[in-house]
Design an enzyme around this catalytic site. Structure first.
Site, PDB file in Angstrom:
ATOM      1  N   ARG A   1      -2.464  17.001   9.822  1.00  0.00           N
ATOM      2  CA  ARG A   1      -1.184  17.041   9.114  1.00  0.00           C
ATOM      3  C   ARG A   1      -0.820  18.467   8.719  1.00  0.00           C
ATOM      4  O   ARG A   1       0.315  18.899   8.901  1.00  0.00           O
ATOM      5  CB  ARG A   1      -1.224  16.138   7.885  1.00  0.00           C
ATOM      6  CG  ARG A   1      -1.465  14.679   8.222  1.00  0.00           C
ATOM      7  CD  ARG A   1      -1.481  13.772   7.026  1.00  0.00           C
ATOM      8  NE  ARG A   1      -2.346  14.230   5.963  1.00  0.00           N
ATOM      9  CZ  ARG A   1      -2.210  13.885   4.684  1.00  0.00           C
ATOM     10  NH1 ARG A   1      -1.242  13.088   4.309  1.00  0.00           N
ATOM     11  NH2 ARG A   1      -3.042  14.323   3.779  1.00  0.00           N
TER      12      ARG A   1
ATOM     13  N   SER B   1       3.690  12.838   3.553  1.00  0.00           N
ATOM     14  CA  SER B   1       2.618  12.228   4.339  1.00  0.00           C
ATOM     15  C   SER B   1       2.282  13.033   5.583  1.00  0.00           C
ATOM     16  O   SER B   1       1.117  13.153   5.950  1.00  0.00           O
ATOM     17  CB  SER B   1       2.998  10.810   4.762  1.00  0.00           C
ATOM     18  OG  SER B   1       3.084   9.963   3.642  1.00  0.00           O
TER      19      SER B   1
ATOM     20  N   ASP C   1      -2.346   1.223   4.061  1.00  0.00           N
ATOM     21  CA  ASP C   1      -1.145   0.406   3.953  1.00  0.00           C
ATOM     22  C   ASP C   1      -1.275  -0.951   4.638  1.00  0.00           C
ATOM     23  O   ASP C   1      -0.355  -1.751   4.608  1.00  0.00           O
ATOM     24  CB  ASP C   1       0.061   1.160   4.517  1.00  0.00           C
ATOM     25  CG  ASP C   1       0.447   2.331   3.642  1.00  0.00           C
ATOM     26  OD1 ASP C   1       0.322   2.224   2.405  1.00  0.00           O
ATOM     27  OD2 ASP C   1       0.867   3.361   4.190  1.00  0.00           O
TER      28      ASP C   1
ATOM     29  N   GLU D   1      15.046   4.387   9.748  1.00  0.00           N
ATOM     30  CA  GLU D   1      14.548   4.930  11.008  1.00  0.00           C
ATOM     31  C   GLU D   1      15.576   4.898  12.129  1.00  0.00           C
ATOM     32  O   GLU D   1      15.626   5.806  12.958  1.00  0.00           O
ATOM     33  CB  GLU D   1      13.272   4.199  11.434  1.00  0.00           C
ATOM     34  CG  GLU D   1      12.084   4.481  10.553  1.00  0.00           C
ATOM     35  CD  GLU D   1      12.101   3.765   9.199  1.00  0.00           C
ATOM     36  OE1 GLU D   1      12.883   2.787   9.033  1.00  0.00           O
ATOM     37  OE2 GLU D   1      11.346   4.189   8.312  1.00  0.00           O
TER      38      GLU D   1
END
Length: 143
Positions: free
Chosen positions: A8, A35, A115, A56
């Site tokens: 990331r 994130s 999640d 999205e």
């Protein structure tokens, strides 16, 4: 020796470097910049960063519009959302339209373990590979 960083962080740093090298690079986020570390681009180039919220389909369509106007958009969300919620826009507007958009899909496979199964993306590569004019790249390390 090179500094070891997470995927990331390496991604966020790479976005900033791309932004420095090319003023046409823009970054869009479906509210995932913390994130995927695209917030690093936002901090460096706030006028070229767009948070589309948790939308999205709109993320993809706005990125396509920016590409058609000469920008080089990097659209960011979780992998399962490109491969499910935004799939029609990806196929019809981006792929068939041959738009120069980079879909940056974070947390592919089972990597979004916290999640739960709704966020797992075990079919994303198969779905994206089936689309016309789509190139899929899966990095294996930060380099």
């Amino acid at each position: 020796m090179a500094e070891l960083v997470s995927m990331r962080k390496a991604y966020g740093q790479a976005l900033v470097e791309l932004g420095k090298a090319n003023p046409d690079v823009v970054v869009l986020s479906a509210d995932v910049s913390n994130s995927d570390f695209s917030f690093m681009f936002q901090e460096a180039f706030p006028d070229r960063f767009y948070n589309m919220g948790i939308a999205e389909q709109a993320l993809v369509d706005v990125a396509v519009g920016l590409a058609y106007s000469g920008k080089i958009p990097f659209a960011n969300t979780f992998a399962f959302l490109f491969a499910t919620r935004a799939l029609e826009m990806v196929r019809t507007h981006l792929c068939y339209g041959e738009a120069n958009v980079k879909l940056m899909a974070a947390y592919a496979g089972l990597s979004d373990s916290f999640d739960g199964p709704t966020h797992h993306s075990i079919t994303d590569i198969a779905i994206m590979r089936s689309l016309p004019n789509m190139t899929v790249v899966v990095p294996g390390d930060p380099v």
